[in-house]
Write a protein that holds these residues in place. Structure first.
Motif, PDB file in Angstrom:
ATOM      1  N   LEU A 244       0.734  -1.357  -0.021  1.00  0.00           N
ATOM      2  CA  LEU A 244       0.060  -0.211  -0.061  1.00  0.00           C
ATOM      3  C   LEU A 244       0.852   1.310   0.236  1.00  0.00           C
ATOM      4  O   LEU A 244       0.711   2.188  -0.616  1.00  0.00           O
ATOM      5  CB  LEU A 244      -1.041  -0.060   1.155  1.00  0.00           C
ATOM      6  CG  LEU A 244      -1.683   1.285   1.466  1.00  0.00           C
ATOM      7  CD1 LEU A 244      -2.912   1.389   0.088  1.00  0.00           C
ATOM      8  CD2 LEU A 244      -2.719   1.127   2.612  1.00  0.00           C
ATOM      9  N   SER A 245       1.749   1.327   0.899  1.00  0.00           N
ATOM     10  CA  SER A 245       2.765   2.364   0.885  1.00  0.00           C
ATOM     11  C   SER A 245       3.482   2.594  -0.551  1.00  0.00           C
ATOM     12  O   SER A 245       3.494   3.555  -0.979  1.00  0.00           O
ATOM     13  CB  SER A 245       3.863   2.221   1.818  1.00  0.00           C
ATOM     14  OG  SER A 245       4.848   2.965   1.943  1.00  0.00           O
ATOM     15  N   PHE A 246       3.805   1.582  -1.238  1.00  0.00           N
ATOM     16  CA  PHE A 246       4.497   1.644  -2.643  1.00  0.00           C
ATOM     17  C   PHE A 246       3.495   2.280  -3.403  1.00  0.00           C
ATOM     18  O   PHE A 246       3.852   3.247  -4.419  1.00  0.00           O
ATOM     19  CB  PHE A 246       4.979   0.244  -2.941  1.00  0.00           C
ATOM     20  CG  PHE A 246       5.515   0.029  -4.331  1.00  0.00           C
ATOM     21  CD1 PHE A 246       6.752   0.653  -4.451  1.00  0.00           C
ATOM     22  CD2 PHE A 246       4.884  -0.446  -5.169  1.00  0.00           C
ATOM     23  CE1 PHE A 246       7.316   0.492  -5.955  1.00  0.00           C
ATOM     24  CE2 PHE A 246       5.460  -0.500  -6.587  1.00  0.00           C
ATOM     25  CZ  PHE A 246       6.703   0.181  -6.856  1.00  0.00           C
ATOM     26  N   PHE A 247       2.299   1.768  -3.547  1.00  0.00           N
ATOM     27  CA  PHE A 247       1.128   2.284  -4.330  1.00  0.00           C
ATOM     28  C   PHE A 247       1.160   3.863  -3.908  1.00  0.00           C
ATOM     29  O   PHE A 247       0.751   4.688  -4.999  1.00  0.00           O
ATOM     30  CB  PHE A 247       0.007   1.390  -4.123  1.00  0.00           C
ATOM     31  CG  PHE A 247      -1.362   1.914  -4.789  1.00  0.00           C
ATOM     32  CD1 PHE A 247      -1.388   1.764  -6.278  1.00  0.00           C
ATOM     33  CD2 PHE A 247      -1.941   2.688  -4.312  1.00  0.00           C
ATOM     34  CE1 PHE A 247      -2.444   2.032  -7.144  1.00  0.00           C
ATOM     35  CE2 PHE A 247      -3.308   3.515  -5.078  1.00  0.00           C
ATOM     36  CZ  PHE A 247      -3.274   2.978  -6.468  1.00  0.00           C
ATOM     37  N   LEU A 248       0.930   4.064  -2.732  1.00  0.00           N
ATOM     38  CA  LEU A 248       0.718   5.575  -2.470  1.00  0.00           C
ATOM     39  C   LEU A 248       1.847   6.553  -2.544  1.00  0.00           C
ATOM     40  O   LEU A 248       1.882   7.841  -2.879  1.00  0.00           O
ATOM     41  CB  LEU A 248       0.297   5.568  -0.797  1.00  0.00           C
ATOM     42  CG  LEU A 248      -1.124   5.089  -0.752  1.00  0.00           C
ATOM     43  CD1 LEU A 248      -1.520   4.925   0.908  1.00  0.00           C
ATOM     44  CD2 LEU A 248      -2.268   5.679  -1.321  1.00  0.00           C
ATOM     45  N   SER A 249       3.097   5.893  -3.019  1.00  0.00           N
ATOM     46  CA  SER A 249       4.210   6.736  -3.111  1.00  0.00           C
ATOM     47  C   SER A 249       4.157   6.649  -4.750  1.00  0.00           C
ATOM     48  O   SER A 249       5.492   6.749  -5.091  1.00  0.00           O
ATOM     49  CB  SER A 249       5.326   6.181  -2.211  1.00  0.00           C
ATOM     50  OG  SER A 249       5.772   4.909  -2.736  1.00  0.00           O
ATOM     51  N   SER A 250       3.512   6.370  -5.277  1.00  0.00           N
ATOM     52  CA  SER A 250       3.342   6.532  -6.952  1.00  0.00           C
ATOM     53  C   SER A 250       4.626   5.514  -7.512  1.00  0.00           C
ATOM     54  O   SER A 250       5.257   5.472  -8.543  1.00  0.00           O
ATOM     55  CB  SER A 250       3.652   7.814  -7.491  1.00  0.00           C
ATOM     56  OG  SER A 250       2.518   8.650  -6.898  1.00  0.00           O
ATOM     57  N   GLY A 251       4.619   4.237  -6.605  1.00  0.00           N
ATOM     58  CA  GLY A 251       5.757   3.235  -7.067  1.00  0.00           C
ATOM     59  C   GLY A 251       7.217   3.642  -6.947  1.00  0.00           C
ATOM     60  O   GLY A 251       8.086   3.221  -7.686  1.00  0.00           O
ATOM     61  N   SER A 252       7.493   4.672  -6.091  1.00  0.00           N
ATOM     62  CA  SER A 252       8.760   4.999  -6.062  1.00  0.00           C
ATOM     63  C   SER A 252       9.258   4.424  -4.619  1.00  0.00           C
ATOM     64  O   SER A 252       8.930   4.978  -3.415  1.00  0.00           O
ATOM     65  CB  SER A 252       8.877   6.647  -5.938  1.00  0.00           C
ATOM     66  OG  SER A 252      10.272   7.154  -5.359  1.00  0.00           O
TER      67      SER A 252
ATOM     68  N   ALA B 197      11.892   4.788   0.879  1.00  0.00           N
ATOM     69  CA  ALA B 197      12.905   4.805   1.538  1.00  0.00           C
ATOM     70  C   ALA B 197      12.996   6.252   2.606  1.00  0.00           C
ATOM     71  O   ALA B 197      13.259   6.210   3.628  1.00  0.00           O
ATOM     72  CB  ALA B 197      14.005   4.594   0.819  1.00  0.00           C
ATOM     73  N   LYS B 198      12.681   7.308   1.774  1.00  0.00           N
ATOM     74  CA  LYS B 198      12.859   8.450   2.441  1.00  0.00           C
ATOM     75  C   LYS B 198      11.888   8.734   3.600  1.00  0.00           C
ATOM     76  O   LYS B 198      11.921   9.044   4.524  1.00  0.00           O
ATOM     77  CB  LYS B 198      12.561   9.810   1.246  1.00  0.00           C
ATOM     78  CG  LYS B 198      12.603  11.076   1.969  1.00  0.00           C
ATOM     79  CD  LYS B 198      12.633  12.133   0.812  1.00  0.00           C
ATOM     80  CE  LYS B 198      12.222  13.449   1.337  1.00  0.00           C
ATOM     81  NZ  LYS B 198      11.955  14.167   0.196  1.00  0.00           N
ATOM     82  N   GLN B 199      10.656   8.182   3.190  1.00  0.00           N
ATOM     83  CA  GLN B 199       9.437   8.435   4.405  1.00  0.00           C
ATOM     84  C   GLN B 199       9.927   7.379   5.452  1.00  0.00           C
ATOM     85  O   GLN B 199       9.541   7.678   6.625  1.00  0.00           O
ATOM     86  CB  GLN B 199       8.291   7.993   3.746  1.00  0.00           C
ATOM     87  CG  GLN B 199       7.712   8.899   2.820  1.00  0.00           C
ATOM     88  CD  GLN B 199       6.415   8.835   2.065  1.00  0.00           C
ATOM     89  OE1 GLN B 199       5.950   7.559   2.254  1.00  0.00           O
ATOM     90  NE2 GLN B 199       5.835   9.579   1.129  1.00  0.00           N
TER      91      GLN B 199
END
Length: 88
Positions: A49-57, A62-64
């Motif tokens: 979900l985090s990957f999706f919400l970070s637009s796949g970045s 990693a930064k968050q």
């Protein structure tokens, strides 16, 4: 309450055996595998979900999370490996 995905006694994967419509009370019985996403741990689901919400970045993830890019990339690779195993 969250849907359990492993047996509390032996930690084997659980299967869905009954579902019920809250509107009309229709009940469906059988033995059904959980969808692949639900076979993952809650932590793994949150990662996706985090990957999706970070637009796949991965860089943004990693930064968050305050982790290095290689650490986050390794977590991603481990999850990809697990998903590939579950698909078989």
């Amino acid at each position: 309450m969250k849907l359990p995905i492993v047996c509390p006694s032996c930690e084997s994967a659980l299967q869905v055996s009954q579902m019920k419509c809250s509107h009309c009370e229709t009940t469906v019985n059988g033995n059904y595998e959980l969808p692949l996403y639900l076979q993952l741990t809650r932590e793994e689901q949150e990662f996706i979900l985090s990957f999706f919400l970070s637009s796949g970045s991965i860089k943004e993830m990693a930064k968050q999370a305050g982790l290095s890019y290689p650490t986050m990339r390794n977590k991603m690779d481990d999850l990809i490996g697990k998903i590939e195993t579950l698909k078989k």
